[in-house]
Design a protein around this motif. Structure first.
Motif, PDB file in Angstrom:
ATOM      1  N   ALA A  13       0.836  -1.204   0.000  1.00 36.55           N
ATOM      2  CA  ALA A  13       0.000   0.000   0.000  1.00 36.55           C
ATOM      3  C   ALA A  13       0.874   1.258   0.000  1.00 36.55           C
ATOM      4  O   ALA A  13       0.708   2.144  -0.849  1.00 36.55           O
ATOM      5  CB  ALA A  13      -0.932  -0.018   1.211  1.00 36.55           C
ATOM      6  N   ARG A  38      12.795  -8.520   2.259  1.00 36.48           N
ATOM      7  CA  ARG A  38      12.432  -9.328   3.429  1.00 36.48           C
ATOM      8  C   ARG A  38      11.214 -10.176   3.094  1.00 36.48           C
ATOM      9  O   ARG A  38      10.382  -9.801   2.288  1.00 36.48           O
ATOM     10  CB  ARG A  38      12.207  -8.464   4.680  1.00 36.48           C
ATOM     11  CG  ARG A  38      10.875  -7.755   4.730  1.00 36.48           C
ATOM     12  CD  ARG A  38      10.938  -6.455   3.970  1.00 36.48           C
ATOM     13  NE  ARG A  38       9.795  -5.596   4.161  1.00 36.48           N
ATOM     14  CZ  ARG A  38       8.680  -5.610   3.422  1.00 36.48           C
ATOM     15  NH1 ARG A  38       8.556  -6.486   2.455  1.00 36.48           N
ATOM     16  NH2 ARG A  38       7.712  -4.766   3.650  1.00 36.48           N
ATOM     17  N   GLY A 176      -0.102 -20.823   5.143  1.00 31.28           N
ATOM     18  CA  GLY A 176      -1.335 -21.272   5.791  1.00 31.28           C
ATOM     19  C   GLY A 176      -1.791 -20.342   6.887  1.00 31.28           C
ATOM     20  O   GLY A 176      -0.991 -19.601   7.482  1.00 31.28           O
ATOM     21  N   PHE A 224      -3.424 -10.924  14.908  1.00 23.40           N
ATOM     22  CA  PHE A 224      -4.174 -10.060  13.985  1.00 23.40           C
ATOM     23  C   PHE A 224      -5.594 -10.600  13.846  1.00 23.40           C
ATOM     24  O   PHE A 224      -5.842 -11.784  14.070  1.00 23.40           O
ATOM     25  CB  PHE A 224      -3.503  -9.989  12.602  1.00 23.40           C
ATOM     26  CG  PHE A 224      -3.308 -11.342  11.964  1.00 23.40           C
ATOM     27  CD1 PHE A 224      -4.276 -11.884  11.124  1.00 23.40           C
ATOM     28  CD2 PHE A 224      -2.179 -12.092  12.224  1.00 23.40           C
ATOM     29  CE1 PHE A 224      -4.108 -13.132  10.557  1.00 23.40           C
ATOM     30  CE2 PHE A 224      -1.998 -13.359  11.659  1.00 23.40           C
ATOM     31  CZ  PHE A 224      -2.961 -13.876  10.826  1.00 23.40           C
TER      32      PHE A 224
HETATM   33  C1  LIG Z   1      -1.677 -16.129   6.081  1.00 22.31           C
HETATM   34  C2  LIG Z   1      -1.904 -15.016   5.090  1.00 22.31           C
HETATM   35  C3  LIG Z   1      -1.955 -15.318   3.725  1.00 22.31           C
HETATM   36  C4  LIG Z   1      -2.191 -14.316   2.801  1.00 22.31           C
HETATM   37  N1  LIG Z   1      -2.258 -14.643   1.466  1.00 22.31           N
HETATM   38  C5  LIG Z   1      -2.538 -13.691   0.551  1.00 22.31           C
HETATM   39  C6  LIG Z   1      -2.620 -14.011  -0.841  1.00 22.31           C
HETATM   40  O1  LIG Z   1      -2.356 -15.134  -1.282  1.00 22.31           O
HETATM   41  N2  LIG Z   1      -2.978 -13.017  -1.694  1.00 22.31           N
HETATM   42  C7  LIG Z   1      -3.241 -11.756  -1.276  1.00 22.31           C
HETATM   43  O2  LIG Z   1      -3.578 -10.920  -2.114  1.00 22.31           O
HETATM   44  N3  LIG Z   1      -3.131 -11.409   0.021  1.00 22.31           N
HETATM   45  C8  LIG Z   1      -2.782 -12.331   0.947  1.00 22.31           C
HETATM   46  N4  LIG Z   1      -2.649 -11.994   2.261  1.00 22.31           N
HETATM   47  C9  LIG Z   1      -2.874 -10.582   2.651  1.00 22.31           C
HETATM   48  C10 LIG Z   1      -1.709  -9.670   2.234  1.00 22.31           C
HETATM   49  O3  LIG Z   1      -0.480 -10.198   2.660  1.00 22.31           O
HETATM   50  C11 LIG Z   1      -1.914  -8.279   2.852  1.00 22.31           C
HETATM   51  O4  LIG Z   1      -3.233  -7.866   2.611  1.00 22.31           O
HETATM   52  C12 LIG Z   1      -0.944  -7.249   2.278  1.00 22.31           C
HETATM   53  O5  LIG Z   1       0.368  -7.581   2.651  1.00 22.31           O
HETATM   54  C13 LIG Z   1      -1.271  -5.853   2.790  1.00 22.31           C
HETATM   55  O6  LIG Z   1      -0.279  -4.945   2.345  1.00 22.31           O
HETATM   56  P1  LIG Z   1      -0.001  -3.622   3.189  1.00 22.31           P
HETATM   57  O7  LIG Z   1       0.958  -2.819   2.398  1.00 22.31           O
HETATM   58  O8  LIG Z   1      -1.267  -3.007   3.631  1.00 22.31           O
HETATM   59  O9  LIG Z   1       0.693  -4.139   4.536  1.00 22.31           O
HETATM   60  P2  LIG Z   1       2.084  -4.853   4.718  1.00 22.31           P
HETATM   61  O10 LIG Z   1       2.497  -5.604   3.527  1.00 22.31           O
HETATM   62  O11 LIG Z   1       1.966  -5.573   6.028  1.00 22.31           O
HETATM   63  O12 LIG Z   1       3.119  -3.635   4.903  1.00 22.31           O
HETATM   64  C14 LIG Z   1       3.119  -2.823   6.035  1.00 22.31           C
HETATM   65  C15 LIG Z   1       4.543  -2.318   6.250  1.00 22.31           C
HETATM   66  O13 LIG Z   1       4.551  -1.344   7.293  1.00 22.31           O
HETATM   67  C16 LIG Z   1       5.726  -1.537   8.085  1.00 22.31           C
HETATM   68  N5  LIG Z   1       5.409  -0.949   9.395  1.00 22.31           N
HETATM   69  C17 LIG Z   1       4.620  -1.464  10.378  1.00 22.31           C
HETATM   70  N6  LIG Z   1       4.510  -0.591  11.397  1.00 22.31           N
HETATM   71  C18 LIG Z   1       5.221   0.512  11.039  1.00 22.31           C
HETATM   72  C19 LIG Z   1       5.478   1.767  11.668  1.00 22.31           C
HETATM   73  N7  LIG Z   1       4.946   2.075  12.874  1.00 22.31           N
HETATM   74  N8  LIG Z   1       6.259   2.676  11.031  1.00 22.31           N
HETATM   75  C20 LIG Z   1       6.801   2.365   9.825  1.00 22.31           C
HETATM   76  N9  LIG Z   1       6.598   1.183   9.185  1.00 22.31           N
HETATM   77  C21 LIG Z   1       5.814   0.294   9.776  1.00 22.31           C
HETATM   78  C22 LIG Z   1       5.934  -3.040   8.082  1.00 22.31           C
HETATM   79  O14 LIG Z   1       7.287  -3.354   8.350  1.00 22.31           O
HETATM   80  C23 LIG Z   1       5.523  -3.411   6.670  1.00 22.31           C
HETATM   81  O15 LIG Z   1       6.602  -3.432   5.765  1.00 22.31           O
HETATM   82  C24 LIG Z   1      -2.375 -12.974   3.219  1.00 22.31           C
HETATM   83  C25 LIG Z   1      -2.293 -12.658   4.583  1.00 22.31           C
HETATM   84  C26 LIG Z   1      -2.068 -13.671   5.514  1.00 22.31           C
HETATM   85  C27 LIG Z   1      -1.978 -13.328   6.975  1.00 22.31           C
END
Ligand SMILES: Cc1cc2nc3c(=O)[nH]c(=O)nc-3n(C[C@H](O)[C@H](O)[C@H](O)COP(=O)(O)OP(=O)(O)OC[C@H]3O[C@@H](n4cnc5c(N)ncnc54)[C@H](O)[C@@H]3O)c2cc1C
Length: 332
Positions: A13, A38, A176, A224
């Motif tokens: 995001a 990572r 999983g 979560f």
């Molecule tokens: C078991 C499991 C399986 C999944 N499988 C799928 C799938 O097959 N397909 C799919 O589309 N989605 C899947 N998802 C969901 C998907 O991984 C997430 O929806 C997606 O990663 C969300 O992206 P994001 O950028 O919102 O958050 P994230 O990818 O979690 O990124 C958030 C970032 O913020 C950083 N951060 C956290 N706190 C702070 C802070 N205070 N200050 C600065 N940085 C910070 C973290 O280090 C991280 O890098 C799965 C989730 C789970 C739990």
């Protein structure tokens, strides 16, 4: 002169919004708590986002190296319950997030790694899943030499479900979601295998034991919950709402939420609206767009993760009554 923007979190995001803003001349700083590359707990199956949205965000090229995923099945580990065609991409978060952070910095974005910041007015909150006590545990590991019957295999066990997806370089991601149990003495991919065994997925355990685990890719996450999480203003991605992973839609929603936030942030940067207004319109748009899939997912998830629900799903599947295509559509 446009106002600068700060983003907390350099996951999908945060990075996609950062790139889209840099392409439109906004100065952006992203604070990321971790470093790149990572591994992250994720099924790494990306499906739902349109090519037009990827173009608007400016990240379509980053996905060119993803593996096209076309066939999928649901099974109980031994018997296929249903098959379908899908339109997805397989790519590890190790690779995808790294490609995006490189693109962001190449565009002149300011990325501060190992920097964990707090919510504050003027900060777009893209920090992922908020910490909440829960019964859920996510585990993932990459494997080599693991033949698949379909590009994406989804399996239902008695204590959760697991997805196997083809990703780059011939690897398979095994990820999983499980209800936490007392399992002692197992670490790394052995812990994943122990959970699969505890969930009755014995033939998958055999397959994994005859393939090669890439131990350094093993990661786990706990604490979560699912649903709307956005008490923090101007949240996007998982920080705003978390869809259960069986949908394979969380990554798409993280990217889509950036797309929905983009115009609001640009209006703020151009001084044509206040921060609060921009935050409000972005949040409204996300809620409107995600309402249906969140509602459908929250109805189905308990069925896939309880013994009684699994019985119902299996009976419906055996009778050929599971409308996979319709559900797939409703969840996107
Ligand atoms: C078991 C499991 C399986 C999944 N499988 C799928 C799938 O097959 N397909 C799919 O589309 N989605 C899947 N998802 C969901 C998907 O991984 C997430 O929806 C997606 O990663 C969300 O992206 P994001 O950028 O919102 O958050 P994230 O990818 O979690 O990124 C958030 C970032 O913020 C950083 N951060 C956290 N706190 C702070 C802070 N205070 N200050 C600065 N940085 C910070 C973290 O280090 C991280 O890098 C799965 C989730 C789970 C739990």
């Amino acid at each position: 002169m446009k106002l600068p923007v700060t983003i907390a979190g350099g996951g999908l995001a945060g990075l996609s919004l950062g790139i889209a803003l840099r392409l439109r001349g906004v100065n952006v700083t992203i604070h990321e708590a971790s470093v790149y590359p990572r591994h992250r707990v994720c099924g790494e199956f990306l499906s739902g986002i349109t090519d037009e949205a990827l173009e608007r965000l400016g990240i379509r090229n980053a996905l060119n190296t993803a593996v096209p995923l076309r066939t999928a099945c649901w099974s109980n580990g031994t018997k296929i319950l249903g098959e379908m065609t899908v339109s997805g991409r397989g790519i590890s978060r190790w690779k995808l997030d790294d490609l995006l952070q490189r693109q962001f910095t190449a565009l002149g974005g300011n990325l501060v790694t190992q920097s964990r910041i707090q919510p504050a007015p003027g900060v777009i909150w893209a920090a992922g899943r908020p910490k909440n006590p829960s019964e859920w545990l996510g585990l993932k590991c990459h494997f080599r030499d693991l033949p698949l019957t379909h590009d994406l295999e989804m399996m239902l066990g008695t204590s959760g479900y697991v997805g196997l997806a083809r990703i780059e370089d011939g690897m398979v991601n095994v990820c999983g979601l499980f209800k936490r149990q007392q399992i002692s003495g197992a670490r790394g991919h052995e812990l994943l295998i122990a959970y699969l065994r505890a969930g009755g997925l014995f033939s998958l355990v055999e397959r994994l034991e005859s393939s090669a685990a890439i131990e350094e890719s093993f990661t786990g996450v706990a604490g979560f919950t699912f649903g709307n999480s956005g008490e923090i203003p101007f949240s996007i991605g998982d920080a705003a709402c978390i869809i259960p992973p069986f949908t394979g839609n969380g990554m798409s929603m993280a990217l889509e939420s950036s797309d929905y936030a983009l115009q609001s942030v640009l209006n703020y940067a151009d001084r044509s609206c206040s921060w609060d207004e921009a935050s409000r319109t972005s949040s409204q748009k996300q809620k409107q767009q995600f309402r249906r899939r969140m509602a459908v997912a929250s109805l189905i998830h308990p069925l896939l993760t309880s013994c009684a629900g699994l019985g119902v799903v299996r009976s419906l599947a055996s009778a050929g009554l599971l409308p996979y295509k319709t559900l797939h559509h409703l969840l996107r």
